[in-house]
Write an enzyme that holds these catalytic residues in place. Structure first.
Site, PDB file in Angstrom:
ATOM      1  N   ASP A   1      -3.585   9.022   6.312  1.00 50.50           N
ATOM      2  CA  ASP A   1      -2.648   7.981   5.869  1.00 50.50           C
ATOM      3  C   ASP A   1      -1.235   8.510   5.767  1.00 50.50           C
ATOM      4  OD1 ASP A   1      -5.472   7.371   4.728  1.00 50.50           O
ATOM      5  OD2 ASP A   1      -4.393   5.480   4.991  1.00 50.50           O
TER       6      ASP A   1
ATOM      7  N   ARG B   1       0.865  -1.199   0.000  1.00 54.79           N
ATOM      8  CA  ARG B   1       0.000   0.000   0.000  1.00 54.79           C
ATOM      9  C   ARG B   1       0.899   1.246   0.000  1.00 54.79           C
ATOM     10  NH1 ARG B   1      -5.302  -0.336   2.505  1.00 54.79           N
ATOM     11  NH2 ARG B   1      -5.666   1.377   1.059  1.00 54.79           N
TER      12      ARG B   1
ATOM     13  N   ASN C   1      -5.776  11.511   3.022  1.00 54.92           N
ATOM     14  CA  ASN C   1      -6.720  10.604   3.696  1.00 54.92           C
ATOM     15  C   ASN C   1      -7.655  10.033   2.632  1.00 54.92           C
ATOM     16  OD1 ASN C   1      -7.694   9.357   6.128  1.00 54.92           O
ATOM     17  ND2 ASN C   1      -9.508  10.623   5.953  1.00 54.92           N
TER      18      ASN C   1
HETATM   19  O1  MRU Z   1      -7.944   2.299   2.308  1.00 53.85           O
HETATM   20  P1  MRU Z   1      -7.973   2.290   3.807  1.00 53.85           P
HETATM   21  O2  MRU Z   1      -9.224   1.702   4.375  1.00 53.85           O
HETATM   22  O3  MRU Z   1      -6.726   1.682   4.384  1.00 53.85           O
HETATM   23  O4  MRU Z   1      -7.973   3.833   4.187  1.00 53.85           O
HETATM   24  C1  MRU Z   1      -7.994   4.190   5.537  1.00 53.85           C
HETATM   25  C2  MRU Z   1      -8.082   5.648   5.753  1.00 53.85           C
HETATM   26  O5  MRU Z   1      -8.065   6.437   4.834  1.00 53.85           O
HETATM   27  C3  MRU Z   1      -8.116   6.114   7.177  1.00 53.85           C
HETATM   28  O6  MRU Z   1      -8.882   7.262   7.306  1.00 53.85           O
HETATM   29  C4  MRU Z   1      -6.685   6.416   7.633  1.00 53.85           C
HETATM   30  O7  MRU Z   1      -5.856   5.322   7.396  1.00 53.85           O
HETATM   31  C5  MRU Z   1      -6.610   6.775   9.045  1.00 53.85           C
HETATM   32  S1  MRU Z   1      -6.776   5.365  10.051  1.00 53.85           S
HETATM   33  C6  MRU Z   1      -6.579   5.719  11.664  1.00 53.85           C
END
Ligand code: MRU
Length: 351
Positions: free
Chosen positions: A242, A91, A252
């Site tokens: 993120d 990711r 985010n």
């Molecule tokens: O694609 P994801 O579900 O991993 O994305 C998660 C997010 O965007 C959250 O808002 C972010 O990671 C913050 S988690 C505390």
């Protein structure tokens, strides 16, 4: 509040992950016995959310050491390098992934330089991954405390995606940690959760998670947030992140930027809650943050149901960047940072 959601755990059999792809209808735990399985678990969203990805990556590297067969320290080093590379390719936006891998690699090198044996290093790496997990939970507790103080009694809070216990090492969460912190401080708080197309983390995960803790939650589709803000139904927006650039630009979940623009239009504070492991001082601005693009079927389908015509053009950006001028404050385990973020975030790292 039960405060008992921990989505990833270390065990003697391997890494245990609550399969978030199946929530809210099924609560199933997977046992991942190799680092490859952990990498697939991260890529396929068994576990997701930046801090939870970081904790899982650390456990993946620890698993690579644990399952290593041999006595040569150079071979172990090669194995850790290889595993880190595989896990690091899962990711691209969530910086906690790279932060955790780097920390595990540094721990390995320090142990090697200190003359530790292969057997000793295996244990040192397992202990380090558990420490990363424990520290993450403690960071969320502090975020909950500092962030909770920013909310008022009877506030109604809008959140986007899932930035809860499920998205972290567990217990509090970041954005949902702020809400849990306010509730813990005796305040009445209600939540509006955006469903968060295309992967529906808000509908599937945030709604489920808040209901587990008996926090009142109303689910809305993403295109309703402007209307509820205009009605005066929202007193604060709280989201996770993120990756936060050194200047306070915030990556985010896709759609966060739209919510931030709307919040500004309606004079509603827009708070970002994240541990310092999400702040990337090597990224000067949001333009330097890589944005993950995911499979087209996430847009064309919901589970097996096809919504769009076969062959239609698709883009599926998983994240967007909210410019720092739309961010009222960034809440970390060190406290509440405000503009100019170049200075306030730097000060938090130095404190
Ligand atoms: O694609 P994801 O579900 O991993 O994305 C998660 C997010 O965007 C959250 O808002 C972010 O990671 C913050 S988690 C505390």
């Amino acid at each position: 509040m039960k405060l008992d959601i921990i989505p990833v755990k270390w065990s003697d059999e391997g890494v245990l992950m609550l399969d978030q792809r199946l929530l809210p209808t099924e609560e199933k735990w997977l046992t991942l016995r190799t680092y490859n399985e952990v990498a697939v678990g991260i890529k396929d969203m068994v576990v997701r959310g930046a801090p939870a990805i970081g904790v899982s990556a650390a456990y993946g590297v620890a698993l690579a050491a644990k399952t290593f067969v041999g006595t040569d320290i150079t071979d172990l080093e090669d194995e850790i390098e290889f595993a880190s590379d595989v896990i690091g390719k899962t990711r691209p936006t969530a910086v906690n992934l790279f932060w955790a891998i780097d920390r595990m690699k540094r721990t390995f090198l320090a142990a090697k330089d200190a003359g530790k044996s292969v057997i000793e290093i295996k244990q040192i790496l397992i202990d380090e991954s558990k420490a990363i997990h424990d520290e993450d939970i403690e960071a969320q507790r502090l975020i909950a405390k500092f962030g909770g103080e920013l909310l008022n009694d009877n506030d109604s809070v809008l959140t986007h995606c899932n930035a809860g216990a499920l998205a972290t090492g567990g217990v509090w969460g970041t954005a949902l940690g702020v809400i849990r912190g306010a509730v813990d401080q005796g305040k009445n708080v209600t939540v509006y959760a955006d469903e968060t197309r295309p992967y529906l983390q808000g509908a599937r995960l945030t709604a489920w998670e808040l209901m587990q803790d008996d926090i009142p939650v109303t689910l809305i589709t993403d295109n309703m947030s402007g209307h509820v803000m205009k009605r005066g139904d929202i007193h604060a927006v709280v989201v996770g992140s993120d990756r936060i650039a050194a200047n306070g630009d915030v990556a985010n979940k896709i759609g966060t930027y739209m919510v931030a623009v709307l919040a500004k239009r309606h004079g509603i504070p827009f708070y970002v809650a994240a541990p310092l492991s999400t702040v990337d001082m090597n990224c000067p601005t949001g333009d330097d943050i890589p944005i993950e693009e995911r499979d087209r079927t996430e847009v064309t389908h919901v589970k097996d149901i096809q919504l769009a015509p076969e062959g239609v053009g698709i883009t599926n950006y998983a994240f967007d960047v909210t410019p720092n001028d739309l961010v009222t404050a960034i809440i970390t385990e060190k406290g509440v940072a405000r503009a100019p973020y170049v200075e306030s975030l730097k000060a938090q790292f130095e404190s």
